[in-house]
Enzyme design. Structure first.
Site, PDB file in Angstrom:
ATOM      1  CG  ASN A 110      45.606  42.242  29.066  1.00  0.00           C
ATOM      2  OD1 ASN A 110      46.005  43.516  28.672  1.00  0.00           O
ATOM      3  ND2 ASN A 110      45.382  41.215  29.771  1.00  0.00           N
ATOM      4  CG  ASP A 131      41.244  37.003  35.115  1.00  0.00           C
ATOM      5  OD1 ASP A 131      42.068  36.136  36.228  1.00  0.00           O
ATOM      6  OD2 ASP A 131      40.551  38.083  34.621  1.00  0.00           O
ATOM      7  N   PRO A 137      44.686  28.687  34.535  1.00  0.00           N
ATOM      8  CG  PRO A 137      46.706  28.689  34.789  1.00  0.00           C
ATOM      9  CD  PRO A 137      45.414  28.844  33.870  1.00  0.00           C
ATOM     10  CG  ASP A 138      44.614  33.563  40.581  1.00  0.00           C
ATOM     11  OD1 ASP A 138      46.050  34.267  40.638  1.00  0.00           O
ATOM     12  OD2 ASP A 138      43.356  34.659  40.577  1.00  0.00           O
ATOM     13  CB  ILE A 139      50.407  32.747  38.039  1.00  0.00           C
ATOM     14  CG1 ILE A 139      49.687  32.133  36.361  1.00  0.00           C
ATOM     15  CG2 ILE A 139      51.962  32.291  38.195  1.00  0.00           C
ATOM     16  CD1 ILE A 139      50.165  33.106  35.315  1.00  0.00           C
ATOM     17  CG  PHE A 184      49.703  45.147  40.471  1.00  0.00           C
ATOM     18  CD1 PHE A 184      50.716  44.627  40.732  1.00  0.00           C
ATOM     19  CD2 PHE A 184      49.843  46.635  40.018  1.00  0.00           C
ATOM     20  CE1 PHE A 184      52.470  45.505  40.817  1.00  0.00           C
ATOM     21  CE2 PHE A 184      51.500  47.527  40.224  1.00  0.00           C
ATOM     22  CZ  PHE A 184      52.198  47.349  40.366  1.00  0.00           C
ATOM     23  CE  LYS A 207      41.321  40.458  42.210  1.00  0.00           C
ATOM     24  NZ  LYS A 207      40.967  41.953  41.122  1.00  0.00           N
ATOM     25  CE  LYS A 226      43.687  36.892  42.768  1.00  0.00           C
ATOM     26  NZ  LYS A 226      44.166  36.960  41.619  1.00  0.00           N
TER      27      LYS A 226
HETATM   28  O1  PMT Z   1      51.009  47.033  31.886  1.00  0.00           O
HETATM   29  P1  PMT Z   1      50.859  48.178  31.803  1.00  0.00           P
HETATM   30  O2  PMT Z   1      50.495  49.369  30.779  1.00  0.00           O
HETATM   31  O3  PMT Z   1      51.996  49.837  32.857  1.00  0.00           O
HETATM   32  O4  PMT Z   1      49.316  48.835  32.845  1.00  0.00           O
HETATM   33  C1  PMT Z   1      49.663  48.448  34.274  1.00  0.00           C
HETATM   34  C2  PMT Z   1      48.961  47.112  35.033  1.00  0.00           C
HETATM   35  C3  PMT Z   1      47.173  48.408  34.848  1.00  0.00           C
HETATM   36  C4  PMT Z   1      48.195  46.022  33.663  1.00  0.00           C
HETATM   37  C5  PMT Z   1      48.975  46.690  36.373  1.00  0.00           C
HETATM   38  O5  PMT Z   1      49.103  48.116  37.206  1.00  0.00           O
HETATM   39  C6  PMT Z   1      48.163  45.575  36.891  1.00  0.00           C
HETATM   40  O6  PMT Z   1      47.097  46.349  37.771  1.00  0.00           O
HETATM   41  N1  PMT Z   1      48.335  44.568  36.757  1.00  0.00           N
HETATM   42  C7  PMT Z   1      47.461  43.494  37.117  1.00  0.00           C
HETATM   43  C8  PMT Z   1      46.778  43.951  36.401  1.00  0.00           C
HETATM   44  C9  PMT Z   1      45.583  42.274  36.953  1.00  0.00           C
HETATM   45  O7  PMT Z   1      45.504  41.022  36.386  1.00  0.00           O
HETATM   46  O8  PMT Z   1      44.743  42.191  37.700  1.00  0.00           O
HETATM   47  P2  PMT Z   1      43.629  41.534  39.013  1.00  0.00           P
HETATM   48  O9  PMT Z   1      43.244  42.289  39.771  1.00  0.00           O
HETATM   49  O10 PMT Z   1      43.142  40.287  37.379  1.00  0.00           O
HETATM   50  O11 PMT Z   1      44.787  40.756  39.215  1.00  0.00           O
HETATM   51  C10 PMT Z   1      45.166  40.542  40.477  1.00  0.00           C
HETATM   52  C11 PMT Z   1      46.684  39.818  40.499  1.00  0.00           C
HETATM   53  O12 PMT Z   1      46.113  38.404  40.009  1.00  0.00           O
HETATM   54  C12 PMT Z   1      47.632  40.641  39.621  1.00  0.00           C
HETATM   55  O13 PMT Z   1      49.049  40.565  40.233  1.00  0.00           O
HETATM   56  C13 PMT Z   1      47.249  39.825  38.456  1.00  0.00           C
HETATM   57  O14 PMT Z   1      49.151  39.557  37.881  1.00  0.00           O
HETATM   58  C14 PMT Z   1      47.294  38.363  38.965  1.00  0.00           C
HETATM   59  N2  PMT Z   1      46.809  36.984  38.348  1.00  0.00           N
HETATM   60  C15 PMT Z   1      45.396  37.287  37.365  1.00  0.00           C
HETATM   61  C16 PMT Z   1      44.767  36.241  36.265  1.00  0.00           C
HETATM   62  C17 PMT Z   1      45.555  35.493  36.812  1.00  0.00           C
HETATM   63  N3  PMT Z   1      45.057  34.253  36.147  1.00  0.00           N
HETATM   64  N4  PMT Z   1      47.135  35.218  36.945  1.00  0.00           N
HETATM   65  C18 PMT Z   1      47.610  35.560  37.963  1.00  0.00           C
HETATM   66  O15 PMT Z   1      48.167  35.420  39.088  1.00  0.00           O
END
Ligand code: PMT
Length: 403
Positions: free
Chosen positions: A211, A280, A306-308, A326, A340, A344
């Site tokens: 991504n 994901d 896995p969702d960490i 985030f 979320k 989570k």
């Molecule tokens: O890296 P940059 O270019 O500075 O951009 C910043 C950013 C947009 C990446 C950052 O601000 C941000 O939003 N990071 C989280 C991106 C993300 O994966 O969002 P999500 O809504 O899909 O996931 C939610 C949370 O679950 C996140 O904290 C993510 O780290 C965590 N996650 C997601 C999927 C997964 N398989 N395991 C996880 O732990």
């Protein structure tokens, strides 16, 4: 409330580029906030702006020459280096970065820099090609690795006629960075685990799923937590960014590697902040050889990673760290972030609307909502370092209420 810069001793070194004229405004702002400011100028800087201007604004004589008896009798260059609580180089030219990187002491500026133990804030300014030159990038990387902080440069029209990155950060942004550097060390001794950047999920030996995450948000969090006294472990997906040397950096490629390292280290942390954009999905089966383009269509079966964060949220810790996730959303940002938070089991979700061009993936700025169990707070739009500061204010306040 007293400004973080009030009565703080700030040494501003002005090196020789067209942006030197902006140093006058920086010195004016620093003095206006109550800072005690001294200025040193290189010979090149004096071609762009006179010492008299900076002497008038700082209300102190300007140091220009190591071998000037008069100046050395007033305050020697070593005394100046010892006096400073913060050493700001604005503008920091390509030559200045090279001098600092090499540890030269061939003029007053570089001699002071070598003798000075105060935190160093660099505001690079130069032509875009000079900025992008691998030598300049390597010098800055080395300086940051050794603990220096950088603000800017910004992209835009340059004095040389080129358009691109190289314009010195605005004096107001440098002032903010000074405030941040001399601000409270309210995370002293706290252990932070931060994730940053994308993951790469292999499809075959030469292709991967990923991504647009650059890692900038997570690295800004690591920098700011470190500056506030925290011990920081940064688990970084593939990125070109460099981290300060005193951050423990763990480089990973896949979501599975990130998971393994996060689960291993989280029990030791006071706070875990997951800014990484973890993939994901991954290929159900990684092709052992390069996939051939034989058909018009190609279907690749993917399976969930896995969702960490969710796994950490469910984990039974002896002492649970504060858990900050985030949410990267393109619609219903607050609602989805609140969902979320519950799903989570986090203490805080930092939600960014990644459909905006000046926020989220890749860019240097962000605009976020802090969604916790009690309220939603919008942080002011700003650089990722400023936004990181706002997120850490929330974390510091909540850590202080824990035993
Ligand atoms: O890296 P940059 O270019 O500075 O951009 C910043 C950013 C947009 C990446 C950052 O601000 C941000 O939003 N990071 C989280 C991106 C993300 O994966 O969002 P999500 O809504 O899909 O996931 C939610 C949370 O679950 C996140 O904290 C993510 O780290 C965590 N996650 C997601 C999927 C997964 N398989 N395991 C996880 O732990």
């Amino acid at each position: 409330m007293e400004d973080a810069l009030f009565k703080r001793r700030i040494l501003v070194a002005v090196t020789g580029g067209i942006a030197a004229y902006k140093a006058a405004e920086l010195v004016r702002l620093l003095v206006k906030t109550g800072g005690e400011v001294r200025v040193a100028m290189t010979a090149g800087a004096q071609k762009f702006i006179t010492p008299l201007t900076l002497q008038t604004l700082s209300q102190h004589p300007v140091a220009t020459d190591t071998f000037d008896l008069q100046q050395e009798a007033t305050i020697s260059h070593i005394e100046l280096a010892d006096w400073a609580e913060l050493f700001v180089v604005a503008p920091a030219t390509a030559n200045a970065l090279a001098q600092l990187g090499q540890g030269l002491a061939n003029d007053l500026f570089s001699t002071i820099a070598l003798a000075c133990r105060a935190p160093q804030l660099l505001a690079p300014a130069m032509n875009v090609n000079m900025w992008q030159h691998p030598a300049t990038q390597a010098n800055l990387a080395l300086l940051v690795e050794r603990g220096a902080f950088a603000v800017g440069p910004e992209a835009g029209d340059l004095a040389c006629g080129w358009v691109g990155a190289g314009r010195m950060a605005e004096p107001s942004a440098i002032l903010q960075a000074c405030r941040a550097l001399l601000g409270p060390r309210d995370l002293d001794g706290k252990k932070f685990l931060i994730t940053a950047g994308p993951t790469h999920e292999a499809l075959d030996p030469v292709r991967f799923l990923s991504n647009r995450s650059s890692g900038k948000m997570g690295f800004a969090l690591a920098r700011q937590a470190l500056r506030r006294g925290a011990q920081v472990t940064l688990i970084a997906g593939p990125t070109e960014l460099f981290a300060p040397g005193n951050v423990e950096r763990v480089d990973v490629v896949t979501a599975e590697e990130m998971r393994k390292n996060a689960l291993e280290r989280a029990p030791l942390a006071d706070a875990v902040i997951m800014a990484a954009a973890v993939g994901d999905y991954r290929a159900a089966k990684v092709a052992p050889q390069k996939i051939k383009k034989s058909d018009d269509r190609l279907a690749i079966e993917l399976e969930r990673n896995p969702d960490i964060l969710a796994e950490l949220g469910k984990k039974d810790f002896a002492r649970r760290p504060l858990l900050v996730g985030f949410a990267a959303e393109t619609e219903e940002v607050e609602t989805r972030a609140a969902r979320k938070l519950q799903e989570k089991h986090c203490d805080l979700i930092v939600a960014n609307d990644v459909s905006q061009t000046d926020a989220g993936f890749g860019v240097d700025t962000n605009r976020v909502l802090l969604v916790d169990n009690e309220r939603t707070t919008a942080l002011p739009f700003g650089s990722k370092d400023e936004v990181a500061g706002g997120i850490l204010d929330w974390v510091a306040a909540h850590l202080s209420t824990r035993l």
